[in-house]
Write a protein that holds these residues in place. Structure first.
Motif, PDB file in Angstrom:
ATOM      1  N   GLN A   1      -5.093   4.578   3.102  1.00 42.76           N
ATOM      2  CA  GLN A   1      -4.194   5.434   3.420  1.00 42.76           C
ATOM      3  C   GLN A   1      -5.555   6.719   3.809  1.00 42.76           C
ATOM      4  O   GLN A   1      -4.715   7.637   4.647  1.00 42.76           O
ATOM      5  CB  GLN A   1      -3.706   6.092   2.321  1.00 42.76           C
TER       6      GLN A   1
ATOM      7  N   CYS B   1      -6.214  11.823   0.225  1.00 41.63           N
ATOM      8  CA  CYS B   1      -5.470  11.327  -0.940  1.00 41.63           C
ATOM      9  C   CYS B   1      -6.130  11.820  -2.293  1.00 41.63           C
ATOM     10  O   CYS B   1      -7.347  11.508  -2.471  1.00 41.63           O
ATOM     11  CB  CYS B   1      -5.338   9.839  -0.946  1.00 41.63           C
TER      12      CYS B   1
ATOM     13  N   SER C   1      10.618   8.950   6.218  1.00 42.75           N
ATOM     14  CA  SER C   1       9.401   8.616   6.800  1.00 42.75           C
ATOM     15  C   SER C   1       9.573   7.068   7.776  1.00 42.75           C
ATOM     16  O   SER C   1       8.913   7.028   8.838  1.00 42.75           O
ATOM     17  CB  SER C   1       8.234   8.295   5.812  1.00 42.75           C
TER      18      SER C   1
ATOM     19  N   ILE D   1       1.815   5.612   5.145  1.00 39.97           N
ATOM     20  CA  ILE D   1       2.562   6.305   4.020  1.00 39.97           C
ATOM     21  C   ILE D   1       3.898   5.575   3.438  1.00 39.97           C
ATOM     22  O   ILE D   1       4.446   5.097   4.201  1.00 39.97           O
ATOM     23  CB  ILE D   1       3.128   7.539   4.553  1.00 39.97           C
ATOM     24  N   ASP D   2       3.689   5.238   2.198  1.00 44.56           N
ATOM     25  CA  ASP D   2       4.813   4.353   1.667  1.00 44.56           C
ATOM     26  C   ASP D   2       5.638   5.161   0.794  1.00 44.56           C
ATOM     27  O   ASP D   2       6.410   4.453  -0.053  1.00 44.56           O
ATOM     28  CB  ASP D   2       3.977   3.376   0.606  1.00 44.56           C
ATOM     29  N   SER D   3       6.101   6.489   0.911  1.00 46.84           N
ATOM     30  CA  SER D   3       6.777   7.321   0.278  1.00 46.84           C
ATOM     31  C   SER D   3       8.144   7.416   1.326  1.00 46.84           C
ATOM     32  O   SER D   3       7.975   6.987   2.351  1.00 46.84           O
ATOM     33  CB  SER D   3       6.452   8.799   0.149  1.00 46.84           C
TER      34      SER D   3
ATOM     35  N   ILE E   1       8.741  12.369   4.169  1.00 50.97           N
ATOM     36  CA  ILE E   1       7.470  13.104   4.186  1.00 50.97           C
ATOM     37  C   ILE E   1       8.097  14.613   4.355  1.00 50.97           C
ATOM     38  O   ILE E   1       9.078  14.845   5.039  1.00 50.97           O
ATOM     39  CB  ILE E   1       6.811  12.678   5.502  1.00 50.97           C
TER      40      ILE E   1
ATOM     41  N   THR F   1       2.614  15.822   4.707  1.00 53.07           N
ATOM     42  CA  THR F   1       2.224  15.711   3.190  1.00 53.07           C
ATOM     43  C   THR F   1       3.180  14.834   2.516  1.00 53.07           C
ATOM     44  O   THR F   1       4.669  14.646   3.158  1.00 53.07           O
ATOM     45  CB  THR F   1       2.224  16.872   2.561  1.00 53.07           C
ATOM     46  N   THR F   2       3.013  14.339   1.210  1.00 55.91           N
ATOM     47  CA  THR F   2       4.097  13.347   0.427  1.00 55.91           C
ATOM     48  C   THR F   2       3.320  13.661  -0.676  1.00 55.91           C
ATOM     49  O   THR F   2       1.956  13.440  -0.861  1.00 55.91           O
ATOM     50  CB  THR F   2       4.186  12.081   0.935  1.00 55.91           C
TER      51      THR F   2
ATOM     52  N   LEU G   1      -0.592  12.990  -1.019  1.00 60.10           N
ATOM     53  CA  LEU G   1      -1.455  12.747   0.399  1.00 60.10           C
ATOM     54  C   LEU G   1      -1.143  13.885   1.294  1.00 60.10           C
ATOM     55  O   LEU G   1      -0.042  14.494   1.357  1.00 60.10           O
ATOM     56  CB  LEU G   1      -0.703  11.632   1.027  1.00 60.10           C
TER      57      LEU G   1
ATOM     58  N   TYR H   1      -2.112  14.910   5.574  1.00 62.53           N
ATOM     59  CA  TYR H   1      -2.730  14.685   6.699  1.00 62.53           C
ATOM     60  C   TYR H   1      -2.648  15.806   7.810  1.00 62.53           C
ATOM     61  O   TYR H   1      -1.568  16.622   7.729  1.00 62.53           O
ATOM     62  CB  TYR H   1      -1.855  13.436   7.346  1.00 62.53           C
TER      63      TYR H   1
END
Length: 321
Positions: free
Chosen positions: A93, A133, A212, A282-284, A287, A301-302, A309, A311
């Motif tokens: 990530q 992260c 996302s 991103i695996d959320s 977002i 963000t998440t 996380l 970015y």
């Protein structure tokens, strides 16, 4: 970098010995052996016999004392324990945002590790985008560590990791990553990482919450026309509109519904490939996109219970923004 790997052997089926051989050639030989039991035998003075089935290789080597040794670690600072899967996920990530190896500023080719107050943060940037992260550790540590690790080495070592538990040790010269079967000794990059805390904690005038998966699908389709270049994002209370117009290719327009929109409508342009790289790691499910101004970085963000996380992607100036 030095990597050590251990393989279990059957009791009574081996004798002690050591030899150093050319690594790439050795790996190619092992890869091409027929299926079955592999036998390794050292012969004087420095010759390695590799056999499996009807195949026999004899590989010239050298004295291991002259070529392979565990490096000096210097003063030990602290140890961190976490799961291998969690560490591999963090590396994936973050490291993509590092600068390439030909970057004249070596610190930008590395990933910053910051361990303090019971948390560990990984951060990488090429000064156009930033990835960060942060995870919570199982215990508070008395010491604080800030070290820059070559991102290319981190990416390579993370692919080799397996098992459940992982220990990361820091000294003033190196970082050591080790589990039951593997140990990697990675040198630190000397220098100061760019101060990024003020950018990641910047105030914003608009925040949008969006799926996302839906946003990734939209940006991937827009990039078919944009070619990974300029993409225009228009944020409204009901949707995010992505568009691109490329001479000699065509144009595209995408609309993604938003779950929540707080603040003012906005318009901003960015590199489509860089945004796609961010959303892919991103695996959320959701977002948040935070907008401050046309000249300030867009923040993605998440957050979950034990992971955060952040970015950043620098905007591009266009006639429409």
């Amino acid at each position: 970098m030095v990597i050590q790997a251990k393989l279990p052997l059957d009791e009574g089926h081996y004798q002690t010995g050591s030899i150093a051989v050319p690594s790439r050639l050795f790996a190619d030989m092992i890869r091409k052996l027929p299926a079955g039991v592999v036998t390794l035998e050292t012969q004087p003075p420095f010759l390695l016999k590799i056999s499996s089935g009807s195949t026999v290789f004899r590989l010239y080597g050298m004295d291991p004392e002259d070529s392979c040794s565990v490096p000096d670690l210097g003063n030990h600072l602290l140890d961190v324990e976490l799961s291998s899967s969690q560490f591999k996920k963090m590396v994936q990530q973050v490291v993509f945002a590092s600068a390439r190896s030909n970057e004249p500023r070596p610190v930008l080719t590395g990933t910053l590790f910051h361990i303090a107050n019971g948390s560990m943060k990984l951060m990488a940037t090429d000064c156009v985008r930033l990835a960060s992260c942060t995870i919570l550790l199982n215990r508070n540590l008395s010491n604080e560590v800030e070290a820059i690790i070559p991102s290319a080495y981190l990416k390579h070592v993370s692919k080799l990791l397996s098992g459940e538990k992982l220990r990361i040790s820091f000294s003033n010269h190196r970082m050591v990553i080790q589990n039951q079967d593997l140990a990697a000794y990675i040198p630190l990059i000397t220098g100061s990482f760019p101060p990024m805390e003020t950018m990641t904690n910047a105030t914003y005038v608009t925040e949008v919450r969006v799926s996302s998966a839906a946003f990734l699908s939209a940006i991937e389709r827009v990039n078919l026309v944009a070619g990974g270049q300029t993409v225009l994002l228009n944020g409204t209370p009901h949707s995010l509109e992505l568009s691109s117009n490329t001479p000699e290719v065509g144009d595209v327009h995408e609309t993604t519904p938003v779950q929540d929109f707080r603040g003012e409508p906005f318009r901003i342009a960015f590199n489509g490939k860089y945004m796609q790289d961010i959303i892919r790691v991103i695996d959320s499910e959701w977002i948040s996109i935070q907008y401050a101004s046309p000249l300030k970085p867009l923040i993605v963000t998440t957050a979950s219970t034990n992971e955060s996380l952040v970015y950043l992607i620098t905007p591009l100036r266009t006639r429409n923004t």
